[in-house]
Design a protein around this motif. Structure first.
Motif, PDB file in Angstrom:
ATOM      1  N   GLY A 630       0.807  -1.200   0.000  1.00 25.19           N
ATOM      2  CA  GLY A 630       0.000   0.000   0.000  1.00 25.19           C
ATOM      3  C   GLY A 630       0.843   1.253   0.000  1.00 25.19           C
ATOM      4  N   LYS A 631       0.379   2.276  -0.753  1.00 20.26           N
ATOM      5  CA  LYS A 631       1.118   3.548  -0.808  1.00 20.26           C
ATOM      6  C   LYS A 631       0.802   4.429   0.390  1.00 20.26           C
ATOM      7  N   ASP A 632      -0.445   4.382   0.859  1.00 19.21           N
ATOM      8  CA  ASP A 632      -0.869   5.194   1.994  1.00 19.21           C
ATOM      9  C   ASP A 632      -0.988   4.321   3.228  1.00 19.21           C
ATOM     10  N   ASN A 633      -0.694   4.960   4.354  1.00 21.37           N
ATOM     11  CA  ASN A 633      -0.845   4.185   5.578  1.00 21.37           C
ATOM     12  C   ASN A 633      -2.321   4.032   5.907  1.00 21.37           C
ATOM     13  N   SER A 634      -2.666   2.961   6.598  1.00 12.95           N
ATOM     14  CA  SER A 634      -4.045   2.648   6.965  1.00 12.95           C
ATOM     15  C   SER A 634      -4.160   2.730   8.479  1.00 12.95           C
TER      16      SER A 634
END
Length: 910
Positions: A630-634
């Motif tokens: 994933g590129k963005d943190n969750s």
């Protein structure tokens, strides 16, 4: 005199019939002394010579022999031994007999007569009859009927030797030669019942019959049908060979005749033989012979059936079916179907030609044969249009299903510490609408059981530290994505994706404030792939193109999760004198948190125009077999609440003191989540609230399931979700975007319904008959009567004094859609299936439904079956839609005569 046990002499006047259970032997008669002297005088006179006076013989002196030293010469006796062999005594086994009226012994005629309910037992021979006459001089026995008080012949003989049993009018049997002459015999061999005017028993294994009839009907004297022949060679348990044979139905001879016939009757295993085809005609394919073939009884463990169809326009079909089994080891079956379909004639505009096929394999292994390993297979693959276009399948449930799936797996467990296991499997998923196929050839799964590194020697796992555990999992795949047209072609394997993923989860669980259960876990993953992509702008094509890069590559990810939950019990008491005494409510709230950091380091920029402007990012692992980092943190927190409601109700039976428990709601679930990283535009913080529930009503006969989706956000003028709450936009707290309700009600007055439509279930379809019963035209004898046994009681007279047996299945479905202000009922249909025993011999059924949205009748099928005692008749009719067809069948129930049938059906509109 008769000698018993060779010692005890008993006169005829003292003999009792109930004591004749001994071996019988005959010796010369004993008389008194006077008769002996008288007999000697007559024998002397008859054999001697008469003279006038007695003449004495002159005696000559014996010659003296001089003594010498030589040994004396031996004198040879010239009298020959007696060459007359003693007569063998009658019977060499014990005889047991009895009779109700009398047992008469006639010594002069050498007869023993048994009268009324007579019985005779000798070795493996059992004989029961009205009268039995034993001739112990000729070693023969005769048995026949006697007249009762009304002058009617009764007490038919019943002759049993070993496993063979005959019920004739009369019988003569020789104990030495084992031959017999039987009149009007009746015997059963397997499913066959045979009656012959005269039967000659040649030996223990061969019978010759004259003017015989054989049938599978229950009443041999008044059968619904039989085969009449003048000469028969009958070998019990093996075969029946006849001369000219004619089929008779209801005592009326038919033109169906054969110059000879052969019927295998082996009870040990099946016998190979020809499968007689059925004749049909089609408007599009011409005349046809269907289901012609041969059955191969290869061994006791497996067999093979080869079937074929041929149409005069050139269409043909082949089917190979095999079942195999080994006791306590494994069992399974394989079905391979291929059809070459030609529509119309070459040169006509509607001419078409195509090949379709279907492969099914089912295998299971007994767990006792190998407790540490297992092998299973469930394969259903082939042409996507097979069940829709097959000329020999009327499988409605399968034709309406859009998915075919297969799985073959082998697993092995190793008895190590910690325990290790691995499995190797191949899977197949096929969408029959898009004709897309996704396969894994193979999938490797390996794991090592949990290890608790901080557990002490006492082995107690208590608390945060001691419950910390870790394990190792390995997953490897060779993923193939293709279509029907490329299936098992070289391009299919060139596009395959190969990858492997290693996972090490670390977790623990513990109690918080005594009543809360908490878990915490972190998960590390390392993914290996053999293919990645590279994105660049192609000047010639004027667009961004993906280039596949072959070679090993990998990426690593990790995340963190935790959860906290508890169980809350609440009871509402209304009093023991009330009908509903109390209601119990159980709530299980759970809150969980998950965090996955950004893995932007695996992302690159690419240009989107000729100037080289970089406006987007991508990862080379995009579209990978195990996904991409994933590129963005969750950063998400999730909420869930499950509920159950149960009541205690006073039983209507006043003799019962304890109340009974009634489930009001099996489940009522709520769930949603909140994303802390939401930007309010592309990503909204709150996810829609999901509601689902279900219960059972009417004594658990009706299943009720419902669900709804509630969205807290409003829509703009373009019906697009926006970051404004619906209540702030002038609406309610939630906006219902969709809802559904399903009801399934099955009830019957004849017990539990049998599972049907096995083929449809293998394809993921329904097991009930809401879409009708499947008609496999390769085996049209499948019927509701298939597993029923005939009995002799008169059910007709009792039938209308009782309830008519019936069963019903009812299904209702309602769907509401309001995703983009549609505010409409998108689905509203009811389906029903009813089966009824109209009479003890007639069965009927109907499956139909109505779609209130489309305003039309759904799939409809009418079913009728008639039990004709030893015959079966069935008629199925589907009058509507693209699957409209009808099928009529009449044939003999017995599996031995399954080829004696008549099957007529319409052409499927495919």
């Amino acid at each position: 005199m008769i000698i018993f046990d060779k010692k005890l002499y008993v006169s005829l006047t003292c003999q009792k019939t109930s004591h004749n259970f001994t071996k019988i032997a005959f010796k010369p008669l004993h008389t008194n002394l006077f008769n002996i002297v008288l007999l000697s005088i007559f024998l002397t006179i008859g054999s001697g010579k008469l003279y006038s006076q007695e003449i004495k013989n002159k005696k000559k002196p014996l010659a003296t022999v001089k003594q010498t030293d030589k040994p004396a010469t031996a004198v040879t006796d010239t009298i020959k031994l007696d060459t007359v062999r003693p007569k063998k005594t009658f019977l060499d086994g014990k005889v047991k007999y009895r009779a109700k009226d009398y047992a008469k012994i006639d010594q002069k005629k050498k007869l023993i007569t048994l009268y009324n309910e007579a019985e005779l037992y000798y070795k493996d021979v059992e004989l029961k009859s009205g009268i039995i006459v034993l001739n112990y001089e000729k070693d023969e026995v005769y048995a026949g009927r006697i007249k009762d008080s009304a002058g009617v012949l009764s007490q038919y003989p019943n002759f049993k030797q070993g496993s063979s049993e005959v019920q004739p009018d009369s019988i003569r049997f020789n104990f030495k030669t084992k031959k017999a002459l039987i009149f009007n015999s009746r015997t059963e061999q397997g499913e066959f019942k045979i009656k012959a005017a005269v039967t000659k028993k040649e030996n223990d294994s061969v019978y010759f019959l004259k003017n015989a009839r054989f049938t599978t009907a229950a009443d041999i004297d008044n059968p619904e049908y039989y085969f009449q022949t003048s000469k028969v060679k009958f070998i019990p348990g093996k075969k029946v060979i006849t001369g000219l044979t004619n089929m008779v139905i209801a005592d009326v001879p038919t033109p169906l005749a054969l110059p000879f016939a052969y019927f295998p009757m082996s009870q040990e295993k099946s016998v190979s033989g020809i499968i007689i085809p059925s004749y049909n005609d089609s408007n599009t394919r011409g005349f046809s012979l269907q289901n012609m073939g041969y059955y191969f009884a290869l061994s006791e463990n497996y067999d093979l059936t080869v079937l074929g169809d041929y149409y005069t326009n050139g269409s043909y079909a082949m089917r190979f079916e095999s079942a195999y089994a080994k006791r306590y080891k494994y069992r399974g079956n394989v079905n391979i179907r291929f059809e070459n379909l030609i529509n119309s004639e070459r040169g006509y505009p509607d001419y078409s030609k195509q090949n379709i096929y279907n492969i099914q394999w089912s295998h299971s292994r007994d767990t006792k044969s190998s407790p540490t390993s297992s092998f299973t297979a469930s394969v259903n693959m082939g042409s996507s249009k097979y069940f829709k276009q097959s000329i020999n399948q009327a499988n409605i449930g399968s034709s309406l299903n859009n998915t075919l799936s297969s799985s073959i797996s082998y697993s092995k467990t190793f008895s190590t510490i910690p325990q290790a296991r691995f499995s190797l499997s191949a899977t197949h998923q096929q969408n029959t609408q898009t004709e897309e196929i996704i396969m894994t050839l193979p999938t490797l799964q390996a794991s090592i059981d949990r290890v608790y590194p901080f557990v002490g020697k006492d082995g107690v796992k208590k608390g945060f530290i001691k419950n910390i555990n870790l394990q190792y999992n390995l997953s490897g795949k060779n993923n193939i994505k293709t279509t029907d047209s490329l299936f098992f072609k070289p391009q299919m394997f060139r596009d395959a994706q190969i990858g492997m993923q290693h996972t090490i989860p670390l977790s623990t669980n513990f109690k918080v404030f005594k009543y809360f259960s908490a878990t915490a876990a972190t998960n590390y993953q390392e993914t290996w792939v053999t293919k990645t992509i590279d994105k660049n702008y192609n000047v010639d094509q004027g667009k961004v193109v993906n280039t596949v890069v072959d070679g090993f590559d990998s990426f690593r990810t990790y995340n963190f999760t935790s959860s906290l939950g508890t169980t809350i019990y609440g009871t509402f008491n209304f009093g023991s004198d009330k009908r509903i005494q109390s209601i119990r409510h159980v709530m299980r709230p759970t809150i969980s948190y998950s965090y996955t950091p950004s893995f932007e380091k695996y992302y690159d920029n690419y240009s989107v125009d000729a100037s080289g402007r970089l406006t987007d990012q991508y990862t080379r692992f995009e579209g990978g077999i195990f996904g991409a980092p994933g590129k963005d943190n969750s950063n998400i927190v999730a909420f869930a609440l499950s509920n159950t409601f149960e009541a205690k109700v006073r039983d209507r039976d006043s003799t019962k003191t304890e109340p009974k428990k009634v489930m009001l709601l099996n489940n009522l679930n709520f769930s949603t989540n909140y994303n802390f990283n939401a930007n309010g535009k592309d990503v909204l913080a709150w996810q829609p609230l999901l509601i689902s529930g279900g219960t059972q009503l009417l004594q658990n006969k009706m299943n009720v399931n419902f669900g709804a989706t509630l969205d807290p956000y409003a829509l703009d003028n373009n019906n697009k979700r926006i970051g404004t709450y619906n209540i702030d936009n002038g609406g309610s707290l939630f906006r219902m975007t969709n809802a559904n309700l399903t009801l399934n009600y099955s009830f019957s007055n004849k017990g539990t319904k049998d599972d049907k439509n096995v083929q449809s279930q293998r394809n993921g379809g329904r097991k009930d008959d809401l879409f009708g019963t499947n008609t496999d035209l390769t085996d049209p004898r499948n019927s509701q009567f298939a597993n029923e046994k005939d009995d002799d009681k008169d059910v007709i007279s009792e039938f209308f004094k009782s309830k008519i047996p019936w069963d019903m299945t009812l299904a209702y479905s309602l769907t509401y859609t309001n995703l983009q202000r549609e505010n409409k009922i998108s689905g509203n249909s009811v389906m029903v299936s009813v089966n009824m025993d109209i009479t003890p011999k007639w069965k009927g059924g109907v499956s139909t439904g109505y779609d209130f949205v489309q305003k039309g009748v759904t799939f409809t099928q009418f079913r009728f079956e008639r039990d004709l005692l030893s015959w079966r008749m069935a008629f199925n009719w589907s009058p509507l839609g693209p699957n409209a067809n009808w099928n009529f069948f009449i044939g003999i129930k017995s599996g031995m005569l399954s080829d004696i049938k008549w099957n007529k059906r319409s052409t499927l509109n495919r």
